[in-house]
Design a protein around this motif. Structure first.
Motif, short mmCIF file in Angstrom:
data_model
loop_
_atom_site.label_atom_id
_atom_site.label_comp_id
_atom_site.label_asym_id
_atom_site.label_seq_id
_atom_site.Cartn_x
_atom_site.Cartn_y
_atom_site.Cartn_z
N GLY A 15 6.96 16.68 0.62
CA GLY A 15 5.96 15.73 0.15
C GLY A 15 6.56 14.34 0.21
N ALA A 16 5.91 13.40 0.87
CA ALA A 16 6.49 12.07 1.05
C ALA A 16 5.44 10.98 0.87
CB ALA A 16 7.10 11.96 2.45
N TRP A 17 5.78 9.98 0.07
CA TRP A 17 4.95 8.78 -0.06
C TRP A 17 5.84 7.58 0.16
CZ3 TRP A 17 -0.32 7.95 -1.50
CH2 TRP A 17 -1.07 9.13 -1.65
N SER A 18 5.29 6.56 0.80
CA SER A 18 6.08 5.38 1.14
C SER A 18 5.30 4.10 0.89
CB SER A 18 6.49 5.42 2.61
OG SER A 18 7.34 6.51 2.89
N GLY A 66 9.55 5.61 16.85
CA GLY A 66 10.82 4.91 16.71
C GLY A 66 10.81 3.73 15.76
N LYS A 67 9.66 3.39 15.18
CA LYS A 67 9.58 2.27 14.23
C LYS A 67 9.31 2.78 12.82
CE LYS A 67 8.11 -1.42 17.36
NZ LYS A 67 7.10 -2.50 17.59
N LEU A 68 9.94 2.13 11.85
CA LEU A 68 9.77 2.51 10.45
C LEU A 68 8.64 1.70 9.83
CD1 LEU A 68 11.09 4.24 8.14
CD2 LEU A 68 12.33 2.17 7.51
N TYR A 69 7.57 2.39 9.41
CA TYR A 69 6.41 1.70 8.87
C TYR A 69 6.27 1.81 7.35
CZ TYR A 69 4.71 0.82 13.58
OH TYR A 69 4.58 0.37 14.87
N GLY A 70 7.16 2.54 6.73
CA GLY A 70 7.09 2.67 5.28
C GLY A 70 8.47 2.92 4.71
N LEU A 71 8.71 2.44 3.48
CA LEU A 71 9.96 2.75 2.78
C LEU A 71 9.65 3.82 1.75
CD1 LEU A 71 11.79 -0.66 2.25
CD2 LEU A 71 12.09 1.06 4.03
N PRO A 72 10.23 5.01 1.90
CA PRO A 72 9.88 6.15 1.04
C PRO A 72 10.28 5.93 -0.41
CG PRO A 72 11.04 6.86 3.01
CD PRO A 72 11.20 5.39 2.93
N ASN A 73 9.34 6.18 -1.30
CA ASN A 73 9.65 6.18 -2.73
C ASN A 73 9.61 7.61 -3.29
OD1 ASN A 73 6.80 6.75 -3.73
ND2 ASN A 73 6.45 4.79 -2.70
N LEU A 75 0.85 -1.19 0.00
CA LEU A 75 0.00 0.00 0.00
C LEU A 75 0.88 1.24 0.00
CD1 LEU A 75 -2.81 1.35 0.32
CD2 LEU A 75 -2.59 0.98 2.78
N ASP A 76 0.78 2.05 -1.05
CA ASP A 76 1.54 3.30 -1.13
C ASP A 76 0.78 4.36 -0.35
OD1 ASP A 76 3.61 4.95 -1.93
OD2 ASP A 76 2.70 5.48 -3.86
N LEU A 77 1.44 4.95 0.65
CA LEU A 77 0.76 5.91 1.52
C LEU A 77 1.50 7.24 1.60
CD1 LEU A 77 -0.27 3.79 4.66
CD2 LEU A 77 -1.77 4.66 2.86
N ASP A 78 0.74 8.31 1.62
CA ASP A 78 1.29 9.64 1.91
C ASP A 78 1.84 9.62 3.34
OD1 ASP A 78 1.53 12.41 2.69
OD2 ASP A 78 0.20 12.93 1.04
N GLY A 79 2.92 10.38 3.55
CA GLY A 79 3.48 10.47 4.88
C GLY A 79 2.48 10.96 5.91
N LEU A 80 1.48 11.72 5.46
CA LEU A 80 0.44 12.20 6.36
C LEU A 80 -0.53 11.10 6.75
CD1 LEU A 80 -0.43 15.57 4.57
CD2 LEU A 80 1.00 15.27 6.59
N ALA A 96 5.55 -9.33 -0.88
CA ALA A 96 5.35 -7.88 -0.88
C ALA A 96 6.65 -7.16 -0.53
CB ALA A 96 4.25 -7.50 0.11
N ARG A 97 7.32 -7.63 0.52
CA ARG A 97 8.59 -7.01 0.92
C ARG A 97 9.64 -7.16 -0.18
NH1 ARG A 97 7.40 -9.94 5.83
NH2 ARG A 97 6.47 -8.55 7.39
N GLU A 98 9.63 -8.31 -0.82
CA GLU A 98 10.61 -8.54 -1.89
C GLU A 98 10.42 -7.55 -3.03
OE1 GLU A 98 12.53 -12.30 -4.37
OE2 GLU A 98 10.67 -12.56 -3.25
N PHE A 99 9.16 -7.27 -3.37
CA PHE A 99 8.90 -6.29 -4.42
C PHE A 99 9.35 -4.90 -4.01
CE2 PHE A 99 5.92 -2.84 -5.57
CZ PHE A 99 6.36 -2.65 -6.88
N VAL A 100 9.00 -4.49 -2.79
CA VAL A 100 9.36 -3.14 -2.34
C VAL A 100 10.88 -2.96 -2.30
CG1 VAL A 100 9.22 -1.50 -0.44
CG2 VAL A 100 7.21 -2.85 -1.06
N LEU A 101 11.60 -3.95 -1.79
CA LEU A 101 13.05 -3.84 -1.73
C LEU A 101 13.67 -3.81 -3.13
CD1 LEU A 101 13.76 -6.20 1.29
CD2 LEU A 101 13.99 -3.71 1.22
#
Length: 430
Positions: A320-323, A151-158, A108-113, A336-341
């Motif tokens: 502006g950030a989407w992840s 403190g946890k990373l919930y998205g990898l920014p694209n 799921l691609d999400l806006d940083g907001l 899913a993780r394999e695709f994102v990486l």
């Protein structure tokens, strides 16, 4: 009897030979033979059989989805990407309802907001255990920070957008006003806007104040708040500070562009930057406005417009950030993780991004290596993000509603700021 015993002995030997061959091929058992593929190895992934990975993205990816699907298929022949494009209106609501209903996409691609709202409901998987090979320093700070909650990373920014100001050279020339420089301030912007404005015909600057797209308003308002030394919340995100003197001063300056100085178009109280201000910029009716890489692409399609770029006044811009995120209810999390990486690799992000890449090393190829795009990259250190907290989505709605009341004259800047703070503090206590 001896013949039967001979056949039995041959049968046992044959079985032992077959078992040895199978063990050697699978890498199990002894020290000789080939070892099993490591976790994450492509051969291991392919051996699992065909899998479909569903990805939700915004509609602005339309020109790139086929390229992404085809490229990924070449590297991962047993994986089928199913990319579904969604409009921005209702995007978060649909994402949350799908995750709660157990039918979320795999990616799921999400806006940083949007990330804080979903992470706050425990709907997203953290990435921290899967990014050891990623170079954190290669990512812009603001998009990465927007994806980090408690403190946890919930998205990898694209996507990592820098907001600068675009100015209409024709309108500046007609008014005899010098083009702005990177060292300018909001006071300089106001003076230029006054000289350019001809009421009912053309205006010095454009702002967004519509409550139909609060995030759009933050691009317009938040930098003014930061430039005046104010902020939405304190450092611990435990209390609203927007009603402090610096915040009230920012609200007064921003709203008086409309109420007192009248250097912004009539009707700005319901304007969005893309839908309303951009067309006026193209038609030589608005001389200055904030924008990012999408604005550069728009200008390239309108060669009749003479334009320039400059850092935002006092340099502040809203990033502006989407992840890419993985919902907890996703059915194919590993794939899913394999695709994102795979997508996070600079060569892939640079080739397939429809918006400015979050990785600096992904900007070495066209169109990101152009003079204009590299100028946007140079503005990245001056970008800030709004508070990365679950309550922010509701907070910005309250802020925009109060800004509209000040714009309409129903409240003073102090009254509006106090009511913003009251509602924000109430949301923090939920």
């Amino acid at each position: 009897m001896k013949t039967k015993r001979g056949f039995r002995r041959l049968g046992v030997i044959f079985i032992m030979v077959v078992m040895a061959i199978v063990s050697a091929c699978s890498g199990g058992g002894g020290t000789s033979g080939t070892s099993a593929p490591a976790a994450g190895n492509q051969k291991q992934a392919d051996s699992k059989g065909p899998v479909t990975v569903t990805v939700w993205m915004g509609s602005w990816w339309a020109d790139y989805t086929t390229k992404i699907v085809d490229a990924y298929k070449k590297d991962h022949p047993n994986v089928t990407l199913k990319i579904e494009l969604l409009p921005i209106n209702g995007y978060l609501d649909k994402a949350i309802s799908s995750a709660l209903g157990g039918n979320a996409p795999d990616v799921l691609d999400l806006d940083g907001l949007m990330i804080p709202a979903m992470a706050g409901k425990d709907l997203l998987e953290p990435w921290d255990d899967y990014i050891k090979e990623l170079d954190r320093k290669d990512f812009q700070d603001a998009p990465w920070d927007a994806s980090t909650i408690n403190g946890k990373l919930y998205g990898l920014p694209n996507r990592g957008e820098s907001v600068v100001f675009f100015y209409n050279k024709t309108m500046f020339d007609e008014a005899g006003v010098p083009y702005p420089k990177d060292s300018w301030t909001y006071a300089d912007m106001l003076e230029a806007a006054k000289k350019i404005t001809v009421p009912g015909q053309k205006y010095g600057v454009g702002i967004a104040a519509t409550n139909s797209d609060p995030a759009n308003v933050m691009t317009s308002f938040a930098p003014v708040l930061w430039a005046n030394g104010g902020d939405f919340l304190n450092k611990g995100n435990t209390e609203a500070t927007i009603n402090k003197p610096e915040g009230v001063k920012a609200i007064q300056f921003w709203t008086e562009l409309y109420t007192k100085h009248k250097v912004v178009p009539e009707g700005s109280i319901n304007f969005a930057l893309t839908k309303d201000v951009q067309p006026m910029f193209l038609n030589n009716q608005v001389a200055m406005m904030p924008g990012s890489s999408a604005m550069v692409f728009l200008m390239e399609k309108n060669p009749q417009v003479k334009w320039g770029m400059v850092y935002a006044p006092d340099k502040f811009g809203r990033s502006g950030a989407w992840s890419f995120t993985v919902p907890k209810s996703a059915k194919n999390k590993e794939a899913a993780r394999e695709f994102v990486l795979w997508y996070m690799k600079p060569e892939n992000m640079g080739a397939f991004n429809s918006v400015f890449p979050s990785r600096k090393s992904a900007t070495t190829v066209a169109p990101w290596n152009s003079k204009e795009m590299q100028y946007l990259l140079s503005a990245a250190p001056y970008q800030k993000g709004v508070p990365a907290i679950p309550a922010w989505t509701e907070m910005q709605v309250a802020i925009v509603n109060e800004l509209q009341k000040v714009l309409s004259g129903a409240k003073t800047p102090q009254q509006g700021a106090d009511d913003m703070a009251k509602q924000m503090n109430a949301l923090l206590k939920k």
